[in-house]
Design an enzyme around this catalytic site. Structure first.
Site, PDB file in Angstrom:
ATOM      1  CB  SER A  27       5.291   4.619   5.424  1.00  0.00           C
ATOM      2  OG  SER A  27       4.776   5.189   4.196  1.00  0.00           O
ATOM      3  N   GLY A  52       3.079   3.724   2.224  1.00  0.00           N
ATOM      4  CA  GLY A  52       1.165   4.278   2.119  1.00  0.00           C
ATOM      5  C   GLY A  52       0.792   3.492   1.337  1.00  0.00           C
ATOM      6  CB  CYS A 136      -2.763  13.383   1.271  1.00  0.00           C
ATOM      7  SG  CYS A 136      -1.831  11.647   0.812  1.00  0.00           S
ATOM      8  N   GLY A 271      15.072   5.857   6.457  1.00  0.00           N
ATOM      9  CA  GLY A 271      14.429   6.138   5.553  1.00  0.00           C
ATOM     10  C   GLY A 271      15.213   5.892   4.875  1.00  0.00           C
TER      11      GLY A 271
END
Ligand code: FMN
Length: 309
Positions: A27, A52, A136, A271
């Site tokens: 992601s 995200g 988060c 990634g």
């Protein structure tokens, strides 16, 4: 190019969803797939994990928000994204046509936001699974990151689990003392799989200005620099939980991916390497096939979790 034409079986089950090979995009490093359509054969990928998603469109942090470091990069993008509704309306029509399944990566600053995102994505045609980014801040709990608190991580996972029938993968933060504890707490809450690692918090300073090289001051370190840490954590978590473990962190080559599979990962996400070579994912698939041919291995299952200690 494979050395023989004999077929090898690369299929794996990542917690309720079978994928044709274990190489997926991480992601935030592959946009919404379309950005790479002219550069890589998207149909060949095991799965695509999109940037995200939040309930509302998010602009992210001010620049500079990317810095190159030895063997890696620091980013403080701040989770810029189009928001879940625009994703469904504008990004899914393209992704739906790709043979590789789409996983939606979600994040929020409250448990309710995560639950709402899961509810909105649950019935969307073409969304095959939900990956929860728990790195988060939990605004209601004074900004403590969900992913560093096993109780908060458990609550988020349970809230999402209740809102969706889709497979749920929880993406773990490496910025913790005992990542196995976090993995067990989300498994208990109903996660079908866990993915790790997200970026490691880091910094870089300009000595002339004495300012951080990132406007956000700190950022997330990714790329080859984090691979040994990621590999160690994947190995530990694979022994701590029964659900499939997805390895992420500094994977640049087929050899890197094979290391993660041997350590116990059922599949991997690639990634930062996509920024250097957009075709890296399909190169890695070819490289794994070659390794299997050369070593007379017919099934990827004979590689996964085979570390000799
Ligand atoms: C520019 C950038 C943006 C990212 N955005 C997200 C994101 O939106 N959600 C998420 O869960 N992880 C995000 N990540 C973390 C990656 O998915 C991955 O976990 C991490 O970069 C380690 O893998 P790598 O070393 O192969 O890059 C991002 C990473 C980078 C470099």
């Amino acid at each position: 190019m494979a050395t023989t034409n004999r077929r090898v079986n690369l299929a794996v089950d990542i917690g309720g969803l079978e994928i044709k090979n274990p190489i997926m995009t991480a992601s935030g490093t592959f946009g919404y797939g379309r950005e790479f359509k002219d550069l890589v054969d998207l149909d060949r990928l095991g799965a695509i994990f999109v940037k995200g998603l939040a309930l509302e469109p998010t602009r992210g942090n001010p620049p500079p928000r990317i810095v190159e470091t030895p063997c890696g990069m620091l980013n403080a993008i701040g989770l810029e994204n189009v928001g879940v509704e625009a994703f469904i309306a504008k990004k899914m029509p393209f992704l739906r046509k790709i043979a590789a399944p789409t996983w939606a990566n979600i994040y929020g600053t409250s448990i309710e936001a995560y639950a709402e995102l899961a509810a909105r994505l649950d019935d969307v045609d073409g969304v095959a699974g939900i990956e929860i980014n728990i790195s988060c801040p939990n605004v209601k709990a004074g900004g403590i990151v969900f992913g560093s608190d096993p109780v908060a991580a458990h609550k988020v996972t349970r809230a999402v689990r209740r809102k969706t029938k889709l497979p749920v993968m929880v993406k773990l933060s490496p910025n913790v003392t005992d990542i196995s504890e976090l993995a067990r707490s989300v498994e208990d809450a109903g996660a079908d799989s866990v993915s790790l690692i997200n970026t490691i918090t880091g910094m870089a300073i300009d000595i002339e200005t004495r300012r951080s090289r990132l406007a956000n001051i700190t950022g997330g370190l990714s790329g080859p620099a984090i691979k040994p840490v990621a590999l160690r954590m994947v190995w530990q978590v694979a022994q701590a939980v029964k659900v499939p473990v997805i390895g992420i962190g500094g994977i640049m080559t087929a050899t890197d991916a094979l290391e993660f599979l041997i350590a116990g990962a059922t599949a991997v996400q690639v990634g930062t390497a996509n920024f250097i070579n957009p075709k890296v994912t399909t190169d890695i698939i070819d490289g794994i096939e070659n390794f299997m041919h050369q070593n007379g291995i017919g099934d990827i299952q004979d590689i996964i979790g085979t570390l000799i200690t």
